[in-house]
Enzyme design. Structure first.
Site, short mmCIF file in Angstrom:
data_model
loop_
_atom_site.label_atom_id
_atom_site.label_comp_id
_atom_site.label_asym_id
_atom_site.label_seq_id
_atom_site.Cartn_x
_atom_site.Cartn_y
_atom_site.Cartn_z
CG ASN A 1 -2.02 0.92 1.33
OD1 ASN A 1 -1.64 2.08 0.29
ND2 ASN A 1 -2.75 1.18 2.24
NE ARG B 1 -5.91 1.66 -0.44
CZ ARG B 1 -5.99 2.98 -0.19
NH1 ARG B 1 -4.87 3.35 0.37
NH2 ARG B 1 -7.10 3.60 -0.11
CG HIS C 1 -13.65 1.77 3.11
ND1 HIS C 1 -14.64 2.67 4.03
CD2 HIS C 1 -12.21 2.18 3.76
CE1 HIS C 1 -13.72 3.42 4.53
NE2 HIS C 1 -12.75 3.26 4.54
CG LEU D 1 -18.77 1.80 11.68
CD1 LEU D 1 -19.91 1.53 12.77
CD2 LEU D 1 -19.49 2.64 10.60
CG ASN E 1 -8.81 6.44 12.21
OD1 ASN E 1 -9.19 6.81 13.26
ND2 ASN E 1 -7.61 5.81 12.18
NE ARG F 1 -11.09 10.92 5.31
CZ ARG F 1 -10.98 9.49 4.87
NH1 ARG F 1 -11.94 9.19 4.51
NH2 ARG F 1 -9.89 8.96 5.12
CG ASP G 1 -8.23 6.08 19.67
OD1 ASP G 1 -9.35 5.26 20.28
OD2 ASP G 1 -7.38 5.38 19.20
NE ARG H 1 -8.45 2.48 21.11
CZ ARG H 1 -7.40 1.62 20.26
NH1 ARG H 1 -7.30 0.86 20.73
NH2 ARG H 1 -6.92 2.45 19.36
N GLY I 1 -16.36 -0.84 14.29
CA GLY I 1 -17.40 -1.85 14.09
C GLY I 1 -16.86 -3.21 14.84
CD GLU J 1 -9.62 -2.31 4.11
OE1 GLU J 1 -9.95 -1.49 3.22
OE2 GLU J 1 -9.19 -2.02 5.11
P1 ADP Z 1 -8.36 2.64 9.80
O1 ADP Z 1 -9.30 3.17 8.96
O2 ADP Z 1 -7.10 3.70 10.08
O3 ADP Z 1 -7.67 1.23 9.35
P2 ADP Z 1 -9.29 1.21 12.12
O4 ADP Z 1 -10.14 0.38 11.11
O5 ADP Z 1 -7.93 0.56 12.51
O6 ADP Z 1 -8.71 2.40 11.23
O7 ADP Z 1 -10.05 1.65 13.03
C1 ADP Z 1 -9.44 2.61 14.03
C2 ADP Z 1 -10.43 3.07 15.05
O8 ADP Z 1 -11.08 1.98 16.01
C3 ADP Z 1 -10.10 4.12 16.19
O9 ADP Z 1 -11.30 5.05 16.11
C4 ADP Z 1 -9.93 3.34 17.47
O10 ADP Z 1 -10.35 3.91 18.48
C5 ADP Z 1 -11.22 2.09 17.15
N1 ADP Z 1 -10.88 1.10 18.15
C6 ADP Z 1 -10.08 0.15 17.99
N2 ADP Z 1 -10.05 -0.73 19.23
C7 ADP Z 1 -11.24 -0.19 19.80
C8 ADP Z 1 -12.04 -0.74 21.16
N3 ADP Z 1 -11.64 -1.56 21.94
N4 ADP Z 1 -12.90 0.27 21.40
C9 ADP Z 1 -13.36 0.99 20.70
N5 ADP Z 1 -12.72 1.66 19.56
C10 ADP Z 1 -11.82 1.01 19.22
#
Ligand code: ADP
Length: 401
Positions: A7, A92, A181, A210, A212, A242, A284, A286, A334, A386
């Protein structure tokens, strides 16, 4: 049989080497960063959990690729003894425009078409091409493939993908909705159907990716019929940084009041908004959940807005497909955020979904059903991958299928 998945960004190369002969396994992964700056770096991790980092100038993608290949064959931290053990390279690719409805083996024609899409993805496609050309320099005989974020959505009908702007703008600049996606939406829908023993050709599925970046897709009889991202990945859901859907009039108003140029506005809608911009806490999930738990009202409102927008799209896509059989939650949020899943999927009895809140609570990064047995509509968490999709498509294409 090993497949190298790349990528390539404008200043970075993310990579994974996968062994695909039996059950796919990741042999090594890593990232080269700060390409073109005075000092670059590579961070590499192998399947023995050994980490390897180096800092050195990486003037261009060819040097970056050479570093990746050296790390993969390094006698201490490497995972293969010779480059001959890499069968093919899968890239990718962010944008395939209207040219690509599926993944392809790279040849001069495919490269010219990816080049023709640079206008549509100016930050991504030129970087992918640099990566492809770097591989041609270093491994001139290896087959390469392109796997597109957009191709799965090429099945959308014109009524979904057209914008209500003068038609000539579509003809002249190809301004329309493309969606992104796609590899993830397709992969999780197929994986869920396999688990459930369903024929995807007969089902109506809503996939919520769901992370970033975030998008939702309506998949009818195995085909994407609508998706929330559009001409760019800014449209649709609220994301980490975004805006997602925003009144265009509001953007013009902000530009005027804040004296923003087009380039400032682009950075504003892509980097300064979303959950991070609105909450002024974090992008984030979390962090937002932890703050909301402590009683932070802005964090709580951010989480409510996020879920509200996902719920609206689910309702819209059920309407588009005249029903839904399965709702899938994937991507970092998700797959892991029990709180977001509860906020989104609770109170959807009108749709025939009876959410299982107890079962939902403990589920992280697993493929599980989170609706009750009596629910007409099934809800599931499905882990996406992916890189694996890229490796599988690459293997299929080099095997001539
Ligand atoms: P990207 O689009 O960069 O690939 P990811 O699919 O890795 O991103 O998703 C990142 C998101 O997932 C962040 O907002 C992160 O807070 C959330 N996330 C990861 N683990 C948890 C968790 N245990 N609880 C809540 N959100 C989480």
């Amino acid at each position: 049989m090993n497949i190298l998945v790349l990528n390539c960004g404008s200043s970075s190369i993310k990579y994974q080497l996968l062994e695909m002969s039996g059950e796919p396994q990741v042999l090594a992964k890593g990232i080269v960063e700060r390409i073109g700056l005075s000092m670059g770096c590579l961070a590499h991790k192998n399947n023995r959990d050994e980490k390897y980092e180096i800092e050195q100038p990486v003037p261009n993608h060819t040097v970056g690729i050479q570093l990746v290949l050296a790390a993969l064959t390094d006698k201490n931290h490497g995972v293969i003894s010779s480059l001959d053990e890499i069968k093919a390279v899968g890239h990718r690719v962010a944008h395939g425009g209207e040219y690509f409805t599926q993944s392809v083996l790279l040849d001069a024609d495919a490269i010219a078409k990816i080049e023709a899409c640079c206008d549509l993805a100016p930050l991504h496609n030129p970087a992918h091409l640099l990566g492809m050309r770097a591989i041609m320099d270093v491994l001139p005989n290896i087959p390469q493939t392109a796997v597109f974020d957009t191709s799965f959505h090429q099945s959308m009908p014109a009524s979904s993908y057209m914008y209500p702007i003068p038609y000539r703008l579509y003809e002249q600049y190809k301004i329309r909705r493309y969606g992104f996606h796609g590899t993830s939406h397709k992969f999780v829908a197929e994986k869920a159907c396999k688990i459930l023993g369903w024929n995807i050709e007969e089902k109506k599925i809503i996939t919520c990716h769901l992370g970033n970046g975030a998008s939702i897709t309506a998949i009818k009889n195995g085909k994407s019929v609508d998706t929330s991202m559009g001409f760019t990945p800014v449209e649709g859901l609220m994301m980490g940084t975004r805006t997602g859907d925003l009144d265009l009039g509001a953007l013009l108003f902000i530009m005027e009041k804040e004296n923003l140029s087009v380039s400032d506005a682009n950075s504003f809608i892509n980097k300064k908004c979303g959950t991070n911009g609105f909450s002024e806490i974090s992008s984030d999930m979390r962090d937002l959940e932890a703050e909301a738990e402590k009683g932070n009202e802005r964090a709580e409102l951010t989480l409510q807005m996020y879920a509200h927008r996902v719920r609206k799209y689910i309702g819209a896509y059920a309407a588009v497909m005249n029903g839904v059989d399965l709702i899938i939650m994937t991507g970092g949020i998700g797959e892991n955020s029990c709180d977001t899943r509860r906020r989104v999927l609770n109170d959807m009895e009108y749709l025939g979904l009876i959410f299982d809140n107890e079962k939902n609570k403990g589920i992280r990064a697993k493929d599980e059903i989170i609706s009750k047995p009596e629910s007409k509509v099934i809800a599931m968490t499905i882990t996406t991958n992916e890189e694996l999709v890229i490796a599988m498509d690459t293997l299929r294409l080099v095997n001539g299928k």
